[in-house]
Design an enzyme around this catalytic site. Structure first.
Site, PDB file in Angstrom:
ATOM      1  N   THR A   1     152.761 -23.301  94.805  1.00 11.24           N
ATOM      2  CA  THR A   1     151.596 -23.842  94.119  1.00 11.24           C
ATOM      3  C   THR A   1     151.330 -25.296  94.494  1.00 11.24           C
ATOM      4  OG1 THR A   1     150.905 -24.556  91.905  1.00 11.24           O
ATOM      5  CG2 THR A   1     153.226 -24.219  92.196  1.00 11.24           C
ATOM      6  N   ASP A   2     150.089 -25.733  94.308  1.00 10.69           N
ATOM      7  CA  ASP A   2     149.771 -27.156  94.520  1.00 10.69           C
ATOM      8  C   ASP A   2     150.389 -28.044  93.429  1.00 10.69           C
ATOM      9  OD1 ASP A   2     148.102 -26.410  92.395  1.00 10.69           O
ATOM     10  OD2 ASP A   2     146.260 -27.207  93.285  1.00 10.69           O
ATOM     11  N   GLU A   3     150.827 -27.413  92.317  1.00 12.41           N
ATOM     12  CA  GLU A   3     151.313 -28.224  91.190  1.00 12.41           C
ATOM     13  C   GLU A   3     152.604 -28.970  91.525  1.00 12.41           C
ATOM     14  OE1 GLU A   3     150.836 -26.479  87.307  1.00 12.41           O
ATOM     15  OE2 GLU A   3     149.355 -25.064  88.062  1.00 12.41           O
TER      16      GLU A   3
ATOM     17  N   LYS B   1     159.112 -24.722  90.485  1.00 11.18           N
ATOM     18  CA  LYS B   1     158.525 -24.263  91.757  1.00 11.18           C
ATOM     19  C   LYS B   1     158.882 -25.240  92.891  1.00 11.18           C
ATOM     20  CE  LYS B   1     156.226 -21.189  92.612  1.00 11.18           C
ATOM     21  NZ  LYS B   1     156.501 -19.779  92.993  1.00 11.18           N
TER      22      LYS B   1
ATOM     23  N   TYR C   1     157.365 -25.923  84.701  1.00  7.83           N
ATOM     24  CA  TYR C   1     156.912 -24.925  85.694  1.00  7.83           C
ATOM     25  C   TYR C   1     156.873 -25.533  87.088  1.00  7.83           C
ATOM     26  CZ  TYR C   1     153.570 -22.336  88.582  1.00  7.83           C
ATOM     27  OH  TYR C   1     152.959 -21.690  89.637  1.00  7.83           O
TER      28      TYR C   1
HETATM   29  P1  NAD Z   1     152.090 -13.818  87.191  1.00  9.26           P
HETATM   30  O1  NAD Z   1     152.813 -14.487  86.078  1.00  9.26           O
HETATM   31  O2  NAD Z   1     150.787 -13.131  86.917  1.00  9.26           O
HETATM   32  O3  NAD Z   1     153.030 -12.723  87.881  1.00  9.26           O
HETATM   33  C1  NAD Z   1     154.389 -12.946  88.136  1.00  9.26           C
HETATM   34  C2  NAD Z   1     155.045 -11.597  88.402  1.00  9.26           C
HETATM   35  O4  NAD Z   1     156.437 -11.828  88.697  1.00  9.26           O
HETATM   36  C3  NAD Z   1     155.006 -10.652  87.201  1.00  9.26           C
HETATM   37  O5  NAD Z   1     154.627  -9.362  87.621  1.00  9.26           O
HETATM   38  C4  NAD Z   1     156.444 -10.663  86.679  1.00  9.26           C
HETATM   39  O6  NAD Z   1     156.817  -9.435  86.045  1.00  9.26           O
HETATM   40  C5  NAD Z   1     157.220 -10.904  87.955  1.00  9.26           C
HETATM   41  N1  NAD Z   1     158.544 -11.508  87.705  1.00  9.26           N
HETATM   42  C6  NAD Z   1     158.842 -12.547  86.868  1.00  9.26           C
HETATM   43  N2  NAD Z   1     160.156 -12.822  86.929  1.00  9.26           N
HETATM   44  C7  NAD Z   1     160.707 -11.963  87.840  1.00  9.26           C
HETATM   45  C8  NAD Z   1     162.011 -11.757  88.342  1.00  9.26           C
HETATM   46  N3  NAD Z   1     163.046 -12.514  87.917  1.00  9.26           N
HETATM   47  N4  NAD Z   1     162.212 -10.786  89.263  1.00  9.26           N
HETATM   48  C9  NAD Z   1     161.179 -10.004  89.687  1.00  9.26           C
HETATM   49  N5  NAD Z   1     159.920 -10.142  89.230  1.00  9.26           N
HETATM   50  C10 NAD Z   1     159.683 -11.114  88.326  1.00  9.26           C
HETATM   51  O7  NAD Z   1     151.919 -14.925  88.303  1.00  9.26           O
HETATM   52  P2  NAD Z   1     150.791 -15.097  89.433  1.00  9.26           P
HETATM   53  O8  NAD Z   1     149.705 -15.927  88.887  1.00  9.26           O
HETATM   54  O9  NAD Z   1     150.496 -13.778  90.013  1.00  9.26           O
HETATM   55  O10 NAD Z   1     151.582 -15.995  90.475  1.00  9.26           O
HETATM   56  C11 NAD Z   1     152.326 -15.397  91.539  1.00  9.26           C
HETATM   57  C12 NAD Z   1     152.971 -16.490  92.368  1.00  9.26           C
HETATM   58  O11 NAD Z   1     151.959 -17.346  92.889  1.00  9.26           O
HETATM   59  C13 NAD Z   1     153.917 -17.390  91.574  1.00  9.26           C
HETATM   60  O12 NAD Z   1     155.022 -17.684  92.394  1.00  9.26           O
HETATM   61  C14 NAD Z   1     153.096 -18.643  91.299  1.00  9.26           C
HETATM   62  O13 NAD Z   1     153.916 -19.771  91.190  1.00  9.26           O
HETATM   63  C15 NAD Z   1     152.231 -18.697  92.535  1.00  9.26           C
HETATM   64  N6  NAD Z   1     150.916 -19.352  92.378  1.00  9.26           N
HETATM   65  C16 NAD Z   1     150.091 -19.016  91.338  1.00  9.26           C
HETATM   66  C17 NAD Z   1     148.836 -19.626  91.226  1.00  9.26           C
HETATM   67  C18 NAD Z   1     147.868 -19.241  90.125  1.00  9.26           C
HETATM   68  O14 NAD Z   1     146.818 -19.886  89.985  1.00  9.26           O
HETATM   69  N7  NAD Z   1     148.127 -18.216  89.343  1.00  9.26           N
HETATM   70  C19 NAD Z   1     148.445 -20.569  92.169  1.00  9.26           C
HETATM   71  C20 NAD Z   1     149.321 -20.893  93.227  1.00  9.26           C
HETATM   72  C21 NAD Z   1     150.544 -20.267  93.312  1.00  9.26           C
HETATM   73  P1  TYD Z   2     145.879 -22.776  83.381  1.00  6.30           P
HETATM   74  O1  TYD Z   2     144.966 -21.616  83.631  1.00  6.30           O
HETATM   75  O2  TYD Z   2     146.967 -22.634  82.378  1.00  6.30           O
HETATM   76  O3  TYD Z   2     146.446 -23.225  84.801  1.00  6.30           O
HETATM   77  P2  TYD Z   2     147.313 -24.555  85.212  1.00  6.30           P
HETATM   78  O4  TYD Z   2     147.782 -25.250  84.004  1.00  6.30           O
HETATM   79  O5  TYD Z   2     148.425 -23.942  85.987  1.00  6.30           O
HETATM   80  O6  TYD Z   2     146.379 -25.385  86.044  1.00  6.30           O
HETATM   81  O7  TYD Z   2     144.984 -24.019  82.944  1.00  6.30           O
HETATM   82  C1  TYD Z   2     143.940 -24.493  83.767  1.00  6.30           C
HETATM   83  C2  TYD Z   2     143.384 -25.727  83.120  1.00  6.30           C
HETATM   84  O8  TYD Z   2     142.741 -25.350  81.891  1.00  6.30           O
HETATM   85  C3  TYD Z   2     144.448 -26.740  82.725  1.00  6.30           C
HETATM   86  O9  TYD Z   2     143.945 -28.057  82.936  1.00  6.30           O
HETATM   87  C4  TYD Z   2     144.674 -26.489  81.239  1.00  6.30           C
HETATM   88  C5  TYD Z   2     143.306 -26.028  80.757  1.00  6.30           C
HETATM   89  N1  TYD Z   2     143.329 -25.061  79.626  1.00  6.30           N
HETATM   90  C6  TYD Z   2     142.541 -25.310  78.497  1.00  6.30           C
HETATM   91  O10 TYD Z   2     141.816 -26.316  78.416  1.00  6.30           O
HETATM   92  N2  TYD Z   2     142.574 -24.400  77.471  1.00  6.30           N
HETATM   93  C7  TYD Z   2     143.357 -23.276  77.514  1.00  6.30           C
HETATM   94  O11 TYD Z   2     143.372 -22.498  76.526  1.00  6.30           O
HETATM   95  C8  TYD Z   2     144.138 -23.028  78.687  1.00  6.30           C
HETATM   96  C9  TYD Z   2     145.018 -21.820  78.788  1.00  6.30           C
HETATM   97  C10 TYD Z   2     144.094 -23.958  79.720  1.00  6.30           C
END
Ligand code: NAD
Ligand code: TYD
Length: 354
Positions: free
Chosen positions: A133-135, A163, A159
């Site tokens: 992630t960019d975070e 990561k 988080y």
């Molecule tokens: P998500 O929470 O929707 O899905 C995570 C999945 O991993 C779930 O299906 C969960 O059951 C599985 N999981 C959790 N712990 C596990 C373990 N110990 N062993 C096997 N499986 C396990 O997350 P997402 O949004 O789909 O993100 C997927 C990946 O992409 C993550 O690594 C996250 O850090 C990264 N990512 C997410 C975003 C975003 O905006 N959502 C952006 C950049 C990177």
């Molecule tokens: P989120 O979807 O949780 O992603 P991340 O924190 O990983 O960027 O949140 C996106 C942005 O929205 C973040 O700045 C927090 C804000 N946010 C709210 O304002 N209200 C909410 O209920 C949630 C879940 C997030």
């Protein structure tokens, strides 16, 4: 040829698996712990498809992972598995340390054991792609240049710290053991099958239910949004042609303040599902207590991926957000089913005191 995908029942992983199988004949072994965020229903369309096998299990279970590797002999591992929600990491960081750090370490070790024994040609062709992630880069001030791959890691939440640690482990397994790794650091994703604890799906679901739309703090925090299928195409491209040991930032140059995102979602719902009483969805917006340590701004510089590998996103924010809202309107059963008891407990814990 087979791919081992971890976390492929979650939001991005499931989109990746669905897109992968739609585009290629290569089989996928999908290892997922099926936590609250993992949902086999998202993969329902693959039922009976011999190319896909969902295995419930933990990336940290070395015996299971080693058995899957030995049995299926994948040519690559794509690691999506993680705890992914910042607010949950604030309430309880333990699982984040366990899965994102210890789990990634154990997975790397299992994969290293398998990879070391491969015949030379397979060993050279093997890839371990780590999805991050960019975070990990921390928070930007207004006017700062977007995050490049050279930006130092300055994570601020449990988080993002977990990561960042996993990124470092992946890097070290390449430098020390020669494991052929690739890392992608992507900005915020949105799209179909997004669990409604994250901003965009939460706003859609709450708006339709007539509930408040909780905007943290002043709503002026900036995130850089990418349609999930564009993230998946970037991962496919990096897997195919990325340089070993390199990190690629993934983003679509779509910086938006949260309040603008919420207003856009409301306007689309006004158009596509107008309220019976004629009022606007934006009237449900409620400002609530800010997230502790809330990062102010993320922005991704994706020029390396664009220049080296020729990747470009297919969606603009306008086309992607419309598709997303339409998808949620067309799939109320999926939403209803993920709103389990555990989901309701989370919403109660997170928003009751806001
Ligand atoms: P998500 O929470 O929707 O899905 C995570 C999945 O991993 C779930 O299906 C969960 O059951 C599985 N999981 C959790 N712990 C596990 C373990 N110990 N062993 C096997 N499986 C396990 O997350 P997402 O949004 O789909 O993100 C997927 C990946 O992409 C993550 O690594 C996250 O850090 C990264 N990512 C997410 C975003 C975003 O905006 N959502 C952006 C950049 C990177
Ligand atoms: P989120 O979807 O949780 O992603 P991340 O924190 O990983 O960027 O949140 C996106 C942005 O929205 C973040 O700045 C927090 C804000 N946010 C709210 O304002 N209200 C909410 O209920 C949630 C879940 C997030």
């Amino acid at each position: 040829m087979t791919l081992l995908v971890t976390g492929g029942a979650g939001f991005i992983g499931a989109n990746f698996v669905l897109d992968w199988l739609a585009a290629s004949g290569e089989a996928v072994i999908n290892l997922d712990k099926l936590t609250y965020a993992g949902n086999p229903e998202t993969l329902a369309s693959l039922q009976g498809d011999a190319r896909h096998q969902l295995v419930q299990g933990d990336i940290g279970d070395a015996a299971l992972v080693s058995r899957l590797l030995a049995e299926h002999r994948p040519r690559a591992v794509v690691n999506f598995a993680a705890e992914s929600h910042v607010d949950r990491s604030i309430h309880g960081p333990g699982e984040f340390i366990e899965t994102n750090i210890v789990g990634t370490f154990r997975l790397l070790e299992s994969v290293r054991g398998y990879w070391a024994e491969l015949p030379e040609a397979d060993k050279a062709a093997f890839r371990f792609l780590h999805v991050s992630t960019d975070e990990v880069y921390g928070s930007l001030a207004k006017g700062d240049a977007a995050f490049a791959e050279t930006h130092r890691h300055e994570p601020n939440s449990p988080y993002s710290a977990s990561k960042a640690a996993s990124d470092h482990l992946v890097r070290a397994w390449h430098h020390t053991y020669g494991l052929p790794v690739l890392t992608t650091n992507c900005s915020n994703n949105y799209g179909p099958y997004h669990f409604p604890e994250k901003l965009i799906p939460l706003m859609i679901v709450n708006a339709l239910a007539g509930k408040p739309l909780p905007v943290y703090g002043d709503g002026m925090q900036i995130r850089d949004w990418l349609y999930v299928k564009d993230h998946c195409s970037a991962i496919r491209r990096v897997l195919e042609a990325g340089r070993l040991g390199e990190t690629y930032n993934v983003g679509g140059w779509n910086e938006k303040p949260n309040i603008e995102i919420v207003q856009t979602v409301c306007a689309l719902l006004d158009e596509l599902r107008p309220k019976a009483d004629g009022s606007r969805y934006a009237s449900q917006i409620t400002y609530v207590t800010d997230r502790p340590g809330h990062d102010r701004r993320y922005a991704i510089d994706a020029r390396k991926l664009e220049a080296e590998l020729g990747w470009k996103p297919a969606e603009t924010f306008e086309t992607g957000i419309r598709k997303t809202v339409e998808w949620y309107l067309a799939n109320p059963e999926w939403v209803a089913h993920v709103q389990s008891g555990a989901y309701r407990e989370w919403v109660q814990k997170q928003y009751s005191a806001a």
